[in-house]
Design an enzyme around this catalytic site. Sequence first.
Site, PDB file in Angstrom:
ATOM      1  N   HIS A 159      37.509  52.873  36.560  1.00  0.00           N
ATOM      2  CA  HIS A 159      38.207  51.729  37.140  1.00  0.00           C
ATOM      3  C   HIS A 159      37.642  50.461  36.550  1.00  0.00           C
ATOM      4  O   HIS A 159      36.436  50.340  36.347  1.00  0.00           O
ATOM      5  CB  HIS A 159      38.081  51.715  38.662  1.00  0.00           C
ATOM      6  CG  HIS A 159      36.710  51.997  39.167  1.00  0.00           C
ATOM      7  ND1 HIS A 159      36.176  53.274  39.204  1.00  0.00           N
ATOM      8  CD2 HIS A 159      35.742  51.167  39.627  1.00  0.00           C
ATOM      9  CE1 HIS A 159      34.953  53.218  39.676  1.00  0.00           C
ATOM     10  NE2 HIS A 159      34.649  51.947  39.936  1.00  0.00           N
ATOM     11  N   ASP A 200      39.737  45.649  46.066  1.00  0.00           N
ATOM     12  CA  ASP A 200      38.519  46.377  46.401  1.00  0.00           C
ATOM     13  C   ASP A 200      38.245  46.223  47.897  1.00  0.00           C
ATOM     14  O   ASP A 200      38.404  45.141  48.471  1.00  0.00           O
ATOM     15  CB  ASP A 200      37.333  45.833  45.592  1.00  0.00           C
ATOM     16  CG  ASP A 200      36.165  46.799  45.592  1.00  0.00           C
ATOM     17  OD1 ASP A 200      35.872  47.384  44.534  1.00  0.00           O
ATOM     18  OD2 ASP A 200      35.540  46.990  46.669  1.00  0.00           O
ATOM     19  N   ASN A 215      31.647  50.157  35.451  1.00  0.00           N
ATOM     20  CA  ASN A 215      30.337  50.764  35.647  1.00  0.00           C
ATOM     21  C   ASN A 215      30.376  52.229  35.206  1.00  0.00           C
ATOM     22  O   ASN A 215      31.391  52.906  35.397  1.00  0.00           O
ATOM     23  CB  ASN A 215      29.930  50.680  37.115  1.00  0.00           C
ATOM     24  CG  ASN A 215      29.802  49.239  37.590  1.00  0.00           C
ATOM     25  OD1 ASN A 215      29.376  48.369  36.837  1.00  0.00           O
ATOM     26  ND2 ASN A 215      30.175  48.978  38.837  1.00  0.00           N
TER      27      ASN A 215
HETATM   28  P1  5GP Z   1      31.874  51.578  41.334  1.00  0.00           P
HETATM   29  O1  5GP Z   1      30.644  51.407  42.177  1.00  0.00           O
HETATM   30  O2  5GP Z   1      32.202  53.041  41.126  1.00  0.00           O
HETATM   31  O3  5GP Z   1      31.877  50.800  40.045  1.00  0.00           O
HETATM   32  O4  5GP Z   1      33.059  50.933  42.157  1.00  0.00           O
HETATM   33  C1  5GP Z   1      33.722  51.592  43.190  1.00  0.00           C
HETATM   34  C2  5GP Z   1      34.446  50.534  43.968  1.00  0.00           C
HETATM   35  O5  5GP Z   1      35.391  51.153  44.783  1.00  0.00           O
HETATM   36  C3  5GP Z   1      33.511  49.723  44.880  1.00  0.00           C
HETATM   37  O6  5GP Z   1      33.576  48.348  44.539  1.00  0.00           O
HETATM   38  C4  5GP Z   1      34.040  50.019  46.273  1.00  0.00           C
HETATM   39  O7  5GP Z   1      33.989  48.903  47.121  1.00  0.00           O
HETATM   40  C5  5GP Z   1      35.468  50.472  45.996  1.00  0.00           C
HETATM   41  N1  5GP Z   1      35.971  51.419  46.967  1.00  0.00           N
HETATM   42  C6  5GP Z   1      35.344  52.550  47.393  1.00  0.00           C
HETATM   43  N2  5GP Z   1      36.114  53.190  48.292  1.00  0.00           N
HETATM   44  C7  5GP Z   1      37.248  52.443  48.420  1.00  0.00           C
HETATM   45  C8  5GP Z   1      38.422  52.608  49.208  1.00  0.00           C
HETATM   46  O8  5GP Z   1      38.594  53.562  49.970  1.00  0.00           O
HETATM   47  N3  5GP Z   1      39.380  51.655  49.083  1.00  0.00           N
HETATM   48  C9  5GP Z   1      39.245  50.585  48.231  1.00  0.00           C
HETATM   49  N4  5GP Z   1      40.247  49.706  48.196  1.00  0.00           N
HETATM   50  N5  5GP Z   1      38.145  50.407  47.481  1.00  0.00           N
HETATM   51  C10 5GP Z   1      37.165  51.327  47.577  1.00  0.00           C
END
Ligand code: 5GP
Length: 121
Positions: A101, A31, A88
Amino acid sequence: MTEATIFDKIINREIPATVIYEDDDVLAFNDINPQAPIHFLVIPKVQIRTANDINNDNAELVGKLYVAAAKIADEMGFADNGFRCVMNCNPDGGQTVYHIHLHVLAGKALGWPPYQETLKK
Ligand code: 5GP
């Protein structure tokens, strides 16, 4: 046609990510904004937008996210200490990327519950 997300760009290597596991069906990468000493995401290579879209047709694929998480935990050596898997869903769940994810968090004893707000009576 579902809208592409940043994760499609990671799958297609159009933007960089630290990939820690890959097979025909899933990809795991660190992440970008880690919330624990170890924090990576396990995603299916085909888009499923939210947990609401999980069904009998894609259940085996979704199960493979957990299979990959367990395999990585074993290989990285944190399986016995333990870890947390989180998915989530939609705004109230804190979802920001609409390609399911599994967050895998590890490397310390994690607090519970994971949210900060006080429940209103
Ligand atoms: P959500 O909020 O949808 O459950 O999680 C999305 C996750 O994706 C977040 O923890 C965020 O830090 C991660 N994330 C968003 N954009 C990127 C990216 O460009 N690269 C990586 N490695 N992680 C990302």
